[in-house]
Design an enzyme around this catalytic site. Structure first.
Site, PDB file in Angstrom:
ATOM      1  N   PRO A   2       0.815  -1.219   0.000  1.00  0.00           N
ATOM      2  CA  PRO A   2       0.000   0.000   0.000  1.00  0.00           C
ATOM      3  C   PRO A   2       0.853   1.276   0.000  1.00  0.00           C
ATOM      4  CG  PRO A   2      -0.897  -1.577   1.532  1.00  0.00           C
ATOM      5  CD  PRO A   2       0.424  -2.108   1.086  1.00  0.00           C
ATOM      6  N   GLU A   3       0.700   2.051  -1.047  1.00  0.00           N
ATOM      7  CA  GLU A   3       1.346   3.349  -1.123  1.00  0.00           C
ATOM      8  C   GLU A   3       0.243   4.385  -0.934  1.00  0.00           C
ATOM      9  OE1 GLU A   3       3.977   3.562  -4.509  1.00  0.00           O
ATOM     10  OE2 GLU A   3       4.381   1.417  -4.435  1.00  0.00           O
ATOM     11  N   HIS A  92      -4.535 -14.562   9.721  1.00  0.00           N
ATOM     12  CA  HIS A  92      -3.698 -13.361   9.691  1.00  0.00           C
ATOM     13  C   HIS A  92      -4.366 -12.120  10.282  1.00  0.00           C
ATOM     14  CE1 HIS A  92      -1.254 -15.959   7.346  1.00  0.00           C
ATOM     15  NE2 HIS A  92      -1.985 -15.874   6.258  1.00  0.00           N
ATOM     16  N   ARG A 111       2.058 -10.729   6.408  1.00  0.00           N
ATOM     17  CA  ARG A 111       3.502 -10.827   6.655  1.00  0.00           C
ATOM     18  C   ARG A 111       3.982 -10.191   7.950  1.00  0.00           C
ATOM     19  NH1 ARG A 111       5.105  -9.756   0.344  1.00  0.00           N
ATOM     20  NH2 ARG A 111       4.251 -11.719  -0.377  1.00  0.00           N
TER      21      ARG A 111
END
Length: 268
Positions: A2-3, A92, A111
């Site tokens: 995500p930018e 997650h 992650r």
DNA sequence: AGGGAAACCCGAACGC
DNA sequence: TGCGTTCGGGTTTCCC
């Protein structure tokens, strides 16, 4: 991944849903390091807090509570969304914040790179961020002055969040291609005309990303479709959309970097 | 000061 | 099929 555009998209989606909601409980399913504070404090502080505002600063999602600020950085694989409070926990899930209504706010991160801060002073977290590229004050002259103060490779500098906030690997490659600038150019070598082009390219690529609801790459962040419109990113060996030359992939500052060796030649 | 490298982390993609 | 290996992405930290 995500930018700025993906974070902006998530923020826009969550803001109307979360604003004025009250938090009733929070749980952390997190074995690693959550920056601040400790998980125990985290769960103690949140109940009773009212969500006053949801916004963004750089790549941080900024949730203003009645007495604290909840700052969330999704890093690579994080996602933030709401779902019915009764729904089962998903793989997650790292943080679940239950609202007094029927919704939960979920921070899910495959992650475990993402981080969350709960603080009274957001400047402690956001203080070192560089300027926002989507504001009027981000002019070509301003960018030119900023670049002149450094003597660094252009791409790593643009990705440096303390220099400019919001650009990551993908949008930087795209912006440099539109501006026809080589990622290895030294920052202080750019002319004012090149800065005009670069500033326009950065704004254009970010606006387009937001317009398309972000880019969905990997299995992270679904919803956007900007990934189908990349000019150079992930297109090694394909034809440059500008000149038809073959797009190359090199390593710049340890990051995979896609560019056209012809229209982004190093000279000048 | 700038740049390279490693660390953090895990699923996907690849090689055999 | 199944195993082992490599890779990537954002950031921080350490080292030259």
């Amino acid at each position: 991944m995500p930018e700025l555009p993906e974070v902006e998209t998530i923020t826009r989606k969550l803001s109307p849903v979360l604003t004025n909601q009250e938090i009733c409980s929070a749980e952390l399913l997190w074995d690693g390091s959550l920056a601040t504070p400790s998980p125990k404090e985290f769960c103690q502080i949140l109940p009773g807090q009212l969500i006053e505002n949801v916004s963004r600063r750089g790549k941080f999602i900024w949730i203003t509570l009645s007495q604290y600020h909840l700052l969330i950085h999704l890093r690579m694989s994080g996602d933030l969304f709401t779902r019915p409070i009764a729904d089962p926990i998903e793989k997650h899930d790292r943080v679940i914040i239950n609202l007094t209504g029927s919704l939960s706010l979920v921070f899910n991160d495959t992650r475990k790179f993402g981080r969350i801060w709960l603080t009274r002073d957001p400047e402690l977290v956001l203080g070192k961020l560089g300027p926002e590229p989507l504001t009027d004050s981000f002019s070509a002259e301003f960018l030119h002055t900023m670049l002149k103060e450094k003597h660094r490779q252009l791409k790593p500098l643009l990705m440096d969040q303390s220099f400019l906030s919001g650009l990551g690997n993908i949008y930087t490659d795209e912006a440099l291609h539109i501006a026809r600038l080589n990622p290895l150019r030294k920052s202080d070598s750019l002319t004012i005309d090149e800065c005009i082009a670069l500033r326009e390219a950065i704004k254009d690529v970010l606006h387009e990303g937001i317009l398309r609801n972000g880019a969905s790459i990997d299995w992270v962040y679904k919803g956007g479709d900007f990934q189908n419109h990349f000019r150079v990113y992930g297109r090694k060996g394909e034809a440059c959309p500008t000149c038809g030359a073959m797009i190359e992939k090199i390593l710049v500052g340890q990051r995979g970097t896609h560019f056209c060796p012809t229209c982004q030649s190093k000279e000048e």
